[in-house]
Design a protein around this motif. Structure first.
Motif, PDB file in Angstrom:
ATOM      1  N   SER A 119       1.308  15.845  -5.160  1.00 18.06           N
ATOM      2  CA  SER A 119       2.494  16.163  -4.349  1.00 18.06           C
ATOM      3  C   SER A 119       3.444  14.975  -4.358  1.00 18.06           C
ATOM      4  O   SER A 119       3.540  14.235  -3.378  1.00 18.06           O
ATOM      5  N   PRO A 120       4.150  14.750  -5.470  1.00 17.15           N
ATOM      6  CA  PRO A 120       4.991  13.563  -5.618  1.00 17.15           C
ATOM      7  C   PRO A 120       6.139  13.481  -4.627  1.00 17.15           C
ATOM      8  O   PRO A 120       6.650  12.394  -4.375  1.00 17.15           O
ATOM      9  N   ALA A 121       6.537  14.598  -4.053  1.00 21.25           N
ATOM     10  CA  ALA A 121       7.668  14.575  -3.124  1.00 21.25           C
ATOM     11  C   ALA A 121       7.268  14.063  -1.749  1.00 21.25           C
ATOM     12  O   ALA A 121       8.132  13.852  -0.894  1.00 21.25           O
ATOM     13  N   ASN A 122       5.986  13.854  -1.514  1.00 19.60           N
ATOM     14  CA  ASN A 122       5.500  13.473  -0.183  1.00 19.60           C
ATOM     15  C   ASN A 122       4.800  12.122  -0.170  1.00 19.60           C
ATOM     16  O   ASN A 122       3.831  11.935   0.567  1.00 19.60           O
ATOM     17  N   THR A 123       5.250  11.160  -0.963  1.00 20.69           N
ATOM     18  CA  THR A 123       4.617   9.834  -0.975  1.00 20.69           C
ATOM     19  C   THR A 123       5.490   8.820  -0.245  1.00 20.69           C
ATOM     20  O   THR A 123       6.724   8.912  -0.255  1.00 20.69           O
ATOM     21  N   THR A 124       4.803   7.841   0.373  1.00 21.42           N
ATOM     22  CA  THR A 124       5.476   6.792   1.138  1.00 21.42           C
ATOM     23  C   THR A 124       4.800   5.457   0.869  1.00 21.42           C
ATOM     24  O   THR A 124       3.566   5.377   0.810  1.00 21.42           O
ATOM     25  N   LEU A 125       5.603   4.410   0.724  1.00 15.61           N
ATOM     26  CA  LEU A 125       5.077   3.056   0.597  1.00 15.61           C
ATOM     27  C   LEU A 125       5.261   2.337   1.923  1.00 15.61           C
ATOM     28  O   LEU A 125       6.364   2.306   2.475  1.00 15.61           O
ATOM     29  N   ARG A 126       4.182   1.744   2.454  1.00 15.46           N
ATOM     30  CA  ARG A 126       4.232   0.999   3.720  1.00 15.46           C
ATOM     31  C   ARG A 126       3.722  -0.414   3.491  1.00 15.46           C
ATOM     32  O   ARG A 126       2.865  -0.651   2.645  1.00 15.46           O
ATOM     33  N   ILE A 127       4.219  -1.360   4.287  1.00 22.55           N
ATOM     34  CA  ILE A 127       3.701  -2.730   4.289  1.00 22.55           C
ATOM     35  C   ILE A 127       3.003  -2.980   5.612  1.00 22.55           C
ATOM     36  O   ILE A 127       3.554  -2.711   6.685  1.00 22.55           O
ATOM     37  N   GLY A 128       1.750  -3.451   5.565  1.00 25.56           N
ATOM     38  CA  GLY A 128       0.970  -3.707   6.770  1.00 25.56           C
ATOM     39  C   GLY A 128       1.009  -5.162   7.176  1.00 25.56           C
ATOM     40  O   GLY A 128       1.466  -6.027   6.426  1.00 25.56           O
ATOM     41  N   ASP A 129       0.483  -5.453   8.351  1.00 24.45           N
ATOM     42  CA  ASP A 129       0.456  -6.825   8.846  1.00 24.45           C
ATOM     43  C   ASP A 129      -0.551  -7.701   8.115  1.00 24.45           C
ATOM     44  O   ASP A 129      -0.599  -8.908   8.334  1.00 24.45           O
ATOM     45  N   THR A 130      -1.376  -7.094   7.265  1.00 25.12           N
ATOM     46  CA  THR A 130      -2.267  -7.883   6.408  1.00 25.12           C
ATOM     47  C   THR A 130      -1.562  -8.351   5.143  1.00 25.12           C
ATOM     48  O   THR A 130      -2.099  -9.167   4.402  1.00 25.12           O
ATOM     49  N   GLY A 131      -0.354  -7.781   4.877  1.00 28.44           N
ATOM     50  CA  GLY A 131       0.365  -8.093   3.649  1.00 28.44           C
ATOM     51  C   GLY A 131       0.097  -7.106   2.540  1.00 28.44           C
ATOM     52  O   GLY A 131       0.587  -7.281   1.420  1.00 28.44           O
ATOM     53  N   ASN A 132      -0.631  -6.044   2.839  1.00 28.10           N
ATOM     54  CA  ASN A 132      -0.986  -5.042   1.836  1.00 28.10           C
ATOM     55  C   ASN A 132       0.103  -3.978   1.745  1.00 28.10           C
ATOM     56  O   ASN A 132       0.538  -3.428   2.755  1.00 28.10           O
ATOM     57  N   LEU A 133       0.548  -3.699   0.527  1.00 33.14           N
ATOM     58  CA  LEU A 133       1.446  -2.573   0.266  1.00 33.14           C
ATOM     59  C   LEU A 133       0.593  -1.361  -0.076  1.00 33.14           C
ATOM     60  O   LEU A 133      -0.231  -1.434  -0.997  1.00 33.14           O
ATOM     61  N   ILE A 134       0.800  -0.272   0.650  1.00 33.42           N
ATOM     62  CA  ILE A 134      -0.045   0.907   0.464  1.00 33.42           C
ATOM     63  C   ILE A 134       0.843   2.117   0.169  1.00 33.42           C
ATOM     64  O   ILE A 134       1.733   2.454   0.955  1.00 33.42           O
ATOM     65  N   LEU A 135       0.580   2.781  -0.967  1.00 32.45           N
ATOM     66  CA  LEU A 135       1.264   4.019  -1.340  1.00 32.45           C
ATOM     67  C   LEU A 135       0.359   5.186  -0.966  1.00 32.45           C
ATOM     68  O   LEU A 135      -0.770   5.285  -1.459  1.00 32.45           O
ATOM     69  N   THR A 136       0.827   6.061  -0.070  1.00 32.93           N
ATOM     70  CA  THR A 136      -0.018   7.151   0.437  1.00 32.93           C
ATOM     71  C   THR A 136       0.605   8.506   0.135  1.00 32.93           C
ATOM     72  O   THR A 136       1.827   8.639  -0.019  1.00 32.93           O
ATOM     73  N   ASP A 137      -0.257   9.505   0.068  1.00 32.36           N
ATOM     74  CA  ASP A 137       0.154  10.906  -0.027  1.00 32.36           C
ATOM     75  C   ASP A 137       0.245  11.435   1.396  1.00 32.36           C
ATOM     76  O   ASP A 137      -0.782  11.616   2.064  1.00 32.36           O
ATOM     77  N   ASP A 138       1.456  11.663   1.881  1.00 32.27           N
ATOM     78  CA  ASP A 138       1.626  12.065   3.274  1.00 32.27           C
ATOM     79  C   ASP A 138       1.014  13.422   3.570  1.00 32.27           C
ATOM     80  O   ASP A 138       0.656  13.708   4.719  1.00 32.27           O
ATOM     81  N   ALA A 139       0.863  14.252   2.553  1.00 34.69           N
ATOM     82  CA  ALA A 139       0.295  15.581   2.774  1.00 34.69           C
ATOM     83  C   ALA A 139      -1.196  15.510   3.058  1.00 34.69           C
ATOM     84  O   ALA A 139      -1.728  16.252   3.882  1.00 34.69           O
ATOM     85  N   THR A 140      -1.898  14.574   2.389  1.00 31.61           N
ATOM     86  CA  THR A 140      -3.355  14.477   2.556  1.00 31.61           C
ATOM     87  C   THR A 140      -3.790  13.195   3.268  1.00 31.61           C
ATOM     88  O   THR A 140      -4.925  13.089   3.716  1.00 31.61           O
ATOM     89  N   GLY A 141      -2.911  12.216   3.345  1.00 34.88           N
ATOM     90  CA  GLY A 141      -3.268  10.925   3.931  1.00 34.88           C
ATOM     91  C   GLY A 141      -4.025  10.023   2.986  1.00 34.88           C
ATOM     92  O   GLY A 141      -4.462   8.930   3.371  1.00 34.88           O
ATOM     93  N   ALA A 142      -4.200  10.457   1.729  1.00 33.98           N
ATOM     94  CA  ALA A 142      -4.968   9.683   0.750  1.00 33.98           C
ATOM     95  C   ALA A 142      -4.165   8.479   0.258  1.00 33.98           C
ATOM     96  O   ALA A 142      -2.939   8.548   0.116  1.00 33.98           O
ATOM     97  N   THR A 143      -4.882   7.381   0.004  1.00 31.33           N
ATOM     98  CA  THR A 143      -4.258   6.189  -0.571  1.00 31.33           C
ATOM     99  C   THR A 143      -4.201   6.355  -2.085  1.00 31.33           C
ATOM    100  O   THR A 143      -5.232   6.522  -2.747  1.00 31.33           O
TER     101      THR A 143
END
Length: 670
Positions: A119-143
């Protein structure tokens, strides 16, 4: 017409984004509708890290990176380290296929996360307080992807370094090429799961630094970890595949491990007061940190000159190279092992960083390690560590270092001839002299006993007393008494000084402090009580004299106002027994023997006779039939009376007599 105006406004919006000098995105994420244009940033929820663009010092190239908010020049992770943007026209966004991409001024993709999603239309990149950049599938919550799985040159808390046993799956830190070029450099930092976990810095595939084995608490090759707990180290195998994982737990301070372009790994902590990074540990940091500095079967000591030496039983493979300061060829064995379980023995090297390639197995104690090594013809050395058990080396011994007062005892397998080879003769004389002294004591005791029973002849006595000294052991340092000296000490054998008669003749009170007594046990000197333990006291004084190379009667330490015994106690109790020894015989390879002789000597000069070992026990201690020695107590007579301390620098001859009422026995026939 409506579609025309929609596209027109979209073009205007995009043009605005590219022309805007700076847009601060008050968010911690990038979505498909977000364009992060240089120099814009996104910020972690607690404002610890930012993701944006930077240029290293000395270049205008631009890179997308994670950096600290408090220190924007401290880069924790880089996306396009091998594909720099030539100017500040780059941007980051989520592409149509759901990946984070970087584009240049021509809208060409120069870097991508290359993740796969349904589901490429539902991905988001977030930056956490650990310094980790995480790309997730918003539909499933999978990393789908995270920067922590692809570190650059910095290890942050909760980031994992992994060794799966397969080179292609190893996760390591990789250095920059230089301070101005973050491209992949020559050095990497990681862990090895072979036998016992260890940390390494590699240059290519060649190790340049090694942490030593992990015992579950510390790395045995990092000297500082023995003295205090270095927070933030952990190694465990915790995944289903059995991969070895090294991770720094979450900290309550800003902390990181950084691998620089020169291959140096440093642990850094942020200091809020100075607003700077404090380096609390680094490696390689000294000459002996370099992997295999002294080559195979060589030992490195930063306090030595030169730093490299061959292990006992080995000699330089190339003397020409060693004399020129090149020790890489190492050392070769002088005499081959017998491998029959009887002809070989072990040389103990104390306080060591143990060699690479250790093979572990559980064991209750050192004795089991020793037996197992002797039973294996290929075993070259062993060590015992309580949290690991036995460590056995069946191949080359390399990357060995001498530590200062901490470390592991390493036992090197040698042939019997090497165990006796090059033993310093001056120190080795301790054993025969002491043995001879003990023999004389026993002979004297036996003669006294026999004389009392009328079972000894005058010829035997003459042979024992007046036989010339052996040429093998010169005891010329021991005091001798002439008849004139004895006459003076007893005031011409005056009858008023006669105390009584013993088995060998009259016993006189000594008026002047004969030199042979500063050897007399306290109970004999002060109270006239004598036993076998009194002779043991004399033996202890003699041992300390031999080690020090000074006579007790002549020795006085002006700095500490101590006698020979007092100096021996002070230096031994301060773990500096090696410094007590005579400089002419002191050497690192003899340190253990010297300290042992000092400890035995101190046990012999204990105040109370019951605290002293018997003569037979002293022999067993010296021959190592008794390996572990008890700790001595501080002798009360460790202090030495000195005339200058009382102001009586010149005492008249007639008052220079012993206050302890010593007695002297003269020999007469019956």
């Amino acid at each position: 017409m409506a579609e025309y105006f929609m596209y027109y406004h979209l073009i205007l919006f995009i043009t605005y984004l590219y022309s805007c000098p700076s847009l601060s995105l008050e968010t911690d994420r990038i979505t498909s509708s977000t364009l992060l244009k240089d120099p814009d940033t996104i910020t972690s929820p607690r404002n610890v890290f930012k993701f944006g663009f930077f240029s290293p010092a000395g270049t205008t190239n631009r890179y997308a990176a994670v950096f600290y908010t408090v220190s924007p020049t401290t880069i924790a992770w880089i996306a396009n380290r091998d594909h720099p943007l030539p100017d500040s026209s780059g941007a980051a966004t989520i592409s149509k296929d759901g990946n984070l991409i970087l584009t240049d001024s021509n809208n060409q993709t120069i870097w991508s996360t290359n993740a796969t999603t349904s589901s490429p239309a539902n991905t988001t990149l977030r930056i956490g307080d650990t310094g980790n950049l995480i790309l997730t599938d918003d539909a499933t919550g999978a990393t789908l992807w995270e920067s922590f799985s692809r570190p650059s040159n910095v290890l942050l808390p909760t980031m994992k370094i992994i060794d799966s046993g397969r080179t292609e799956n190893r996760v390591t830190l990789k250095s920059w090429r230089s301070a101005s070029d973050p491209g992949l450099g020559n050095f990497s930092f990681g862990i090895s799961r072979w036998r016992i976990p260890q940390q390494f810095v590699w240059e290519g595939r060649r190790p340049v630094w090694r942490s030593g084995p992990w015992n579950g608490l510390i790395y045995l090759g990092i000297q500082d970890m023995f003295r205090y707990y270095v927070r933030g180290f952990s190694a465990l195998s915790n995944d289903s595949a059995g991969d070895l994982v090294y991770v720094i737990p979450q900290q309550n301070v800003l902390m990181m491990l950084m691998l620089n372009a020169s291959g140096n790994i440093a642990r850094m902590i942020w200091d809020d007061q100075s607003r700077s990074w404090e380096k609390v540990w680094s490696a390689p940091d000294k000459a002996c940190d370099a992997y295999g500095k002294c080559g195979p079967f060589g030992s490195c000591d930063d306090a030595g000159s030169p730093v490299c030496s061959c292990m006992r039983g080995f000699e330089p493979t190339s003397r020409e190279e060693w004399s020129g300061g090149n020790w890489s060829s190492g050392c070769s064995r002088r005499n081959q092992l017998h491998c029959d379980g009887n002809g070989d023995g072990f040389w103990k090297m104390r306080f060591m960083k143990v060699p690479d390639f250790a093979e572990p197995f559980p064991a209750a104690g050192e004795g089991e390690c020793r037996r197992r090594c002797l039973a294996n013809c290929s075993c070259l050395a062993y060590a015992h560590e309580s949290n690991i058990g036995c460590m056995i080396w069946n191949d080359v011994l390399i990357d060995v270092e001498k530590f200062n007062g901490v470390g592991v005892d390493l036992f090197i397998r040698l042939s019997a001839s090497d165990l006796d080879h090059k033993r310093d003769k001056k120190l080795y004389i301790i054993i025969p002299v002491v043995a001879a002294f003990i023999f004389i004591l026993f002979a004297w005791w036996w003669m006294v006993k026999s004389k009392r029973k009328g079972q000894i002849s005058s010829s035997v006595w003459s042979a024992m007393v007046f036989e010339p000294e052996s040429d093998k052991v010169n005891t010329g340092e021991l005091p001798r008494f002439t008849f004139e000296m004895l006459t003076t000490a007893t005031d011409q054998f005056r009858a008023s000084n006669l105390l009584g008669r013993g088995g060998f003749g009259p016993v006189y009170k000594v008026l002047q402090s004969l030199r042979f007594w500063r050897y007399m046990a306290p109970e004999y000197a002060m109270e006239g009580r004598f036993s076998e333990k009194s002779d043991v006291y004399s033996l202890g004084v003699l041992m300390l004299e031999i080690v020090k190379g000074k006579r007790n009667s002549d020795y006085y330490n002006h700095e500490w106002s101590l006698s020979l015994l007092g100096c021996a106690w002070k230096m031994w109790s301060e773990n500096n027994g090696y410094g007590f020894g005579d400089e002419s015989i002191a050497s690192p390879e003899l340190e253990e023997d010297m300290v042992r002789c000092i400890q035995i000597g101190l046990l012999c000069v204990q105040d109370s006779p019951k605290d002293r070992p018997i003569a037979q026990t002293v022999v067993s201690m010296l021959s190592r039939e008794i390996e572990h020695l008890p700790a001595p107590k501080q002798p009360t007579l460790a202090e030495k009376w000195h005339a200058s301390a009382t102001g009586l620098t010149e005492l008249p001859n007639h008052v220079r007599y012993s206050m302890s009422d010593l007695t002297l026995t003269t020999l007469q026939g019956r």
